[in-house]
Write an enzyme that holds these catalytic residues in place. Structure first.
Site, PDB file in Angstrom:
ATOM      1  N   GLY A  51       0.840  -1.198   0.000  1.00 46.35           N
ATOM      2  CA  GLY A  51       0.000   0.000   0.000  1.00 46.35           C
ATOM      3  C   GLY A  51       0.867   1.237   0.000  1.00 46.35           C
ATOM      4  O   GLY A  51       2.067   1.150   0.264  1.00 46.35           O
ATOM      5  N   CYS A  78       5.213  -6.287   1.383  1.00 51.57           N
ATOM      6  CA  CYS A  78       5.550  -4.858   1.299  1.00 51.57           C
ATOM      7  C   CYS A  78       4.962  -4.112   2.503  1.00 51.57           C
ATOM      8  O   CYS A  78       5.415  -4.314   3.617  1.00 51.57           O
ATOM      9  CB  CYS A  78       5.097  -4.299  -0.045  1.00 51.57           C
ATOM     10  SG  CYS A  78       5.839  -2.712  -0.427  1.00 51.57           S
ATOM     11  N   TYR A  79       3.928  -3.300   2.312  1.00 53.21           N
ATOM     12  CA  TYR A  79       3.330  -2.622   3.465  1.00 53.21           C
ATOM     13  C   TYR A  79       2.863  -3.654   4.493  1.00 53.21           C
ATOM     14  O   TYR A  79       3.014  -3.459   5.704  1.00 53.21           O
ATOM     15  CB  TYR A  79       2.150  -1.756   3.001  1.00 53.21           C
ATOM     16  CG  TYR A  79       1.435  -1.024   4.115  1.00 53.21           C
ATOM     17  CD1 TYR A  79       1.874   0.219   4.547  1.00 53.21           C
ATOM     18  CD2 TYR A  79       0.320  -1.583   4.747  1.00 53.21           C
ATOM     19  CE1 TYR A  79       1.227   0.888   5.582  1.00 53.21           C
ATOM     20  CE2 TYR A  79      -0.336  -0.928   5.774  1.00 53.21           C
ATOM     21  CZ  TYR A  79       0.114   0.312   6.187  1.00 53.21           C
ATOM     22  OH  TYR A  79      -0.523   0.966   7.209  1.00 53.21           O
ATOM     23  N   HIS A 165       7.860  -8.042  -3.929  1.00 54.29           N
ATOM     24  CA  HIS A 165       6.542  -8.455  -4.435  1.00 54.29           C
ATOM     25  C   HIS A 165       6.615  -9.788  -5.179  1.00 54.29           C
ATOM     26  O   HIS A 165       6.990  -9.821  -6.347  1.00 54.29           O
ATOM     27  CB  HIS A 165       5.999  -7.369  -5.379  1.00 54.29           C
ATOM     28  CG  HIS A 165       5.627  -6.119  -4.669  1.00 54.29           C
ATOM     29  ND1 HIS A 165       4.363  -5.882  -4.192  1.00 54.29           N
ATOM     30  CD2 HIS A 165       6.360  -5.039  -4.329  1.00 54.29           C
ATOM     31  CE1 HIS A 165       4.326  -4.707  -3.592  1.00 54.29           C
ATOM     32  NE2 HIS A 165       5.528  -4.171  -3.660  1.00 54.29           N
ATOM     33  N   GLU A 167       4.194 -11.406  -6.310  1.00 57.06           N
ATOM     34  CA  GLU A 167       3.101 -11.483  -7.289  1.00 57.06           C
ATOM     35  C   GLU A 167       3.474 -10.877  -8.637  1.00 57.06           C
ATOM     36  O   GLU A 167       2.791 -11.098  -9.638  1.00 57.06           O
ATOM     37  CB  GLU A 167       1.855 -10.790  -6.724  1.00 57.06           C
ATOM     38  CG  GLU A 167       1.927  -9.267  -6.594  1.00 57.06           C
ATOM     39  CD  GLU A 167       2.642  -8.766  -5.326  1.00 57.06           C
ATOM     40  OE1 GLU A 167       3.408  -9.538  -4.721  1.00 57.06           O
ATOM     41  OE2 GLU A 167       2.449  -7.593  -4.975  1.00 57.06           O
ATOM     42  N   ASP A 223     -14.605  -6.898 -22.422  1.00 62.98           N
ATOM     43  CA  ASP A 223     -15.289  -6.849 -21.127  1.00 62.98           C
ATOM     44  C   ASP A 223     -16.763  -6.503 -21.268  1.00 62.98           C
ATOM     45  O   ASP A 223     -17.638  -7.203 -20.757  1.00 62.98           O
ATOM     46  CB  ASP A 223     -14.625  -5.818 -20.194  1.00 62.98           C
ATOM     47  CG  ASP A 223     -13.135  -6.026 -20.063  1.00 62.98           C
ATOM     48  OD1 ASP A 223     -12.678  -7.147 -20.358  1.00 62.98           O
ATOM     49  OD2 ASP A 223     -12.428  -5.077 -19.684  1.00 62.98           O
ATOM     50  N   LYS A 370      -8.913 -10.005 -16.593  1.00 65.24           N
ATOM     51  CA  LYS A 370      -9.068 -10.083 -18.041  1.00 65.24           C
ATOM     52  C   LYS A 370      -9.028 -11.522 -18.566  1.00 65.24           C
ATOM     53  O   LYS A 370      -9.876 -11.922 -19.352  1.00 65.24           O
ATOM     54  CB  LYS A 370      -7.927  -9.279 -18.680  1.00 65.24           C
ATOM     55  CG  LYS A 370      -8.101  -8.973 -20.121  1.00 65.24           C
ATOM     56  CD  LYS A 370      -9.039  -7.849 -20.262  1.00 65.24           C
ATOM     57  CE  LYS A 370      -9.050  -7.042 -21.449  1.00 65.24           C
ATOM     58  NZ  LYS A 370      -9.879  -5.843 -21.237  1.00 65.24           N
TER      59      LYS A 370
END
Ligand code: XMP
Length: 598
Positions: A51, A78-79, A165, A167, A223, A370
């Site tokens: 964050g 992280c945060y 990170h 991810e 979408d 997506k």
């Protein structure tokens, strides 16, 4: 039921964490960071995201401390890592060096969360604060030269923290780390498949849309097409009206292609087509700032939508507004309580927010990413040409048509010139700003143009060096070719706003680029290739910037390195268009730039 819950501290990559875990077949949801512990009973693992805040800043987001009593494994990223350190009695301090980008991680303990990793790993960092001392009972698992506690663990309590990170694709063993957490530590089952959610989605639409009609703005992108098709399937064609608005910001041949798709799906009768280009273009008269453009376009969409709805409204009818919003659209607009706004998504302008509060917005795909939407689309029988279309932003070419309030020359500041000279290149500061993202914040800062000999691979070093050294620069574009071999010194920015003539020129260039990429088999190898019109003139024309990017989800991206000779060939082709003076190639990754220039 969600097996893993990601608590959102407002980070850019929060949804990416969830997506990665869903890709492993484990259903994962996002919840606000201060979710009370009772609401998390039964989950198998909790992740606290990154964050934009400092844990020691007043009113920074925090967690319910009773979560620890659940006895469920917890991973802070992280945060989240800093928050765990602070809450459990460690020490967090402002780092001496802000780390953005790739870092080398020395893994001291290759166990638990870091099981199976190498002794030295490449990871993605994006932070300024650091954990200086881990909490009692925690051991340090890994560090980088600028971050002493890059990974920590209390294996007995099953609590873990990572400063980097996992991810983000750039963390090479990121998937392995998340798998360690999800399968080895949390013992989750792999049983999630988005295609199987279709019956649930249809049921939810029927429930929300009971005795109501749904009015849908469709853009032709994957979408909104999938969301609209789901609504027609759930409620029937007579209760769903799709409105396709030609904003004047669409690409060439877009309307015809869309009509053909809906004809093939047998739902063309539910679609109305409206040419509102004159009023959309007029709404941007005298507007130069990207955020203002986005807000005006978003409001105009709603205005046109409301007007059209009034025309078809019958007394006694209740309507919902349908949108094809997906997960990442909400996070980049600051869709969670603690996130910073990077760009105002056209589906999240203030009027939409009001309608949402009144429960009048229907967004069947808001939980999906997506690639999940694509899977659902294929399952619904949508043609692959639509399902695999490159993303195209709602505000369309308007945000690829850069504007300038005044005429101005390029500047050649000494620091930039000497930096570029070390690479045998020339660099200029263009009096144009573009949008970028740094840490978890939006930036709207300077554009640097470079020229000289260089392979597209090598330009990454130049571009990274420039954006790292000059913090006010978030984007670098390389001059591929200019009319009559002119140079940066021959260029100037001209006064420009969004006009039909400029849009038409951009449309021609955009079509040419897309056909070229298709011809050379590059279309399917990249995420998308925005084509941007810059009010940058040599003689009488303007310039084009090519922005091909590789990405997994649009949240981070690398500029795509097309073969040099191909790019030169494309530039030559573009220069045959009267009105194009020069062609640039955007050589910046996201971050620090965003994919779209505005
Ligand atoms: P950025 O520029 O934020 O783009 O790096 C990430 C992805 O989102 C798309 N994009 C949008 N899509 N409405 C949309 O439907 C928007 O307002 C919007 N802005 C950006 C962009 O094309 C890229 O794929």
């Amino acid at each position: 039921m969600s097996q893993i819950v990601v608590l959102n501290a407002g980070g850019q990559y929060c949804h990416l964490i969830a997506r990665r875990i869903r890709d492993m077949g484990v259903y994962t949801e996002i919840k606000e960071i201060d979710t009370p512990w009772e609401a998390l009973a039964g989950v198998r693992g909790i992740i606290i995201s990154g964050g934009p805040h400092s844990v020691y800043a007043p009113a920074s987001p925090t967690m319910d401390r009773r979560l620890f009593s659940l006895g469920v494994p917890i991973l802070g990223i992280c945060y989240g890592h800093q928050l765990l350190a602070q809450v459990l009695g460690g020490k967090v301090t402002p780092g001496e060096v802000k780390e953005y980008g790739l870092a080398h991680l020395a893994v001291q303990q290759r166990e638990t969360i870091l099981e199976g990793l190498d002794a030295c790993e490449t990871v993605w960092m994006s932070h300024s604060d650091v954990v200086e001392t881990p909490p009692p009972a925690f051991k340090v698992l890994a560090s980088t030269p600028d971050c002493p506690v890059a990974a920590m663990a209390n294996p007995q309590a099953r609590i873990y923290g990572l400063q980097f990170h996992p991810e983000v694709v750039h963390t090479v063993s990121g998937q392995q780390i998340l798998r360690n957490f999800v399968f080895t530590i949390c013992r989750c089952q792999s049983d999630w498949d988005p295609k199987q959610t279709i019956p649930r989605l249809l049921a939810t639409i029927r429930e929300k849309g009971e005795r109501k009609k749904v009015f849908f703005l469709i853009s032709g992108g994957v979408d909104s097409t999938v969301a609209f098709t789901l609504c027609v399937k759930a409620l029937g064609g007579d209760r769903v009206v799709g409105l396709y608005v030609d904003t004047g910001f669409m690409r060439q041949g877009e309307t015809e292609m869309l009509q053909e798709t809906f004809r093939r799906l047998g739902i063309l009768d539910s679609v109305h087509i409206l040419d509102a280009s004159a009023e959309f273009i007029a709404a941007l008269h005298g507007v130069y700032e990207p955020e203002e453009k986005r807000v005006r376009i978003g409001r105009k969409f709603l205005e046109v939508q409301e007007r059209s709805l009034q025309q078809i409204y019958q007394p006694g009818e209740e309507w919902l507004v349908g949108q094809g919003t997906i997960y990442p659209d909400t996070i980049e607009s600051g869709g969670s309580a603690h996130a910073a706004v990077i760009k105002t998504h056209h589906n999240r302008v203030d009027i939409v927010q009001e309608l949402m509060q009144q429960g009048k917005i229907l967004e069947p795909l808001v939980e999906f990413y997506k690639d999940e939407v694509r899977e659902i689309g294929l399952q619904l029988g949508l043609p692959p040409a639509i399902v695999w279309r490159h993303p195209f932003p709602g505000p369309g070419l308007a945000i690829r048509c850069l504007c300038s309030r005044e005429e101005a020359p390029l500047r050649f500041p000494a620091d930039l010139s000497s930096l570029c000279q070390t690479y045998g290149m020339e660099g200029a500061l263009a009096p144009l700003k573009t949008v970028g993202v740094q840490g978890d914040y939006r930036s709207y800062t300077d554009l640097v143009l470079i020229s000289g000999q260089g392979s597209l691979e090598k330009l990454e070093d130049v571009s990274t060096d420039i954006t790292n050294t000059i913090p006010t620069v978030n984007r670098v574009a390389y001059l591929v070719q200019a009319r009559q071999g002119k140079r940066l010194r021959d260029m100037r920015v001209i006064r420009a706003e969004v006009t039909r003539a400029r849009l038409d020129l951009l449309r021609q260039a955009d079509r040419m680029v897309n056909e070229f990429l298709q011809e050379h088999d590059w279309q399917s190898r990249i995420w998308q290739c925005p084509v941007v019109l810059l009010p940058l003139r040599i003689e009488v024309g303007e310039s084009i910037a090519l922005r091909p990017v590789s990405s997994l989800d649009g949240m981070t991206a690398e500029y795509a390195k097309l073969p040099g000779p191909l790019v030169i060939q494309l530039a030559h082709r573009l220069l045959t268009l009267p009105g194009i003076d020069a062609v640039f190639y955007d050589v910046t990754n996201k971050p620090p730039a965003t994919i779209e220039w505005e």
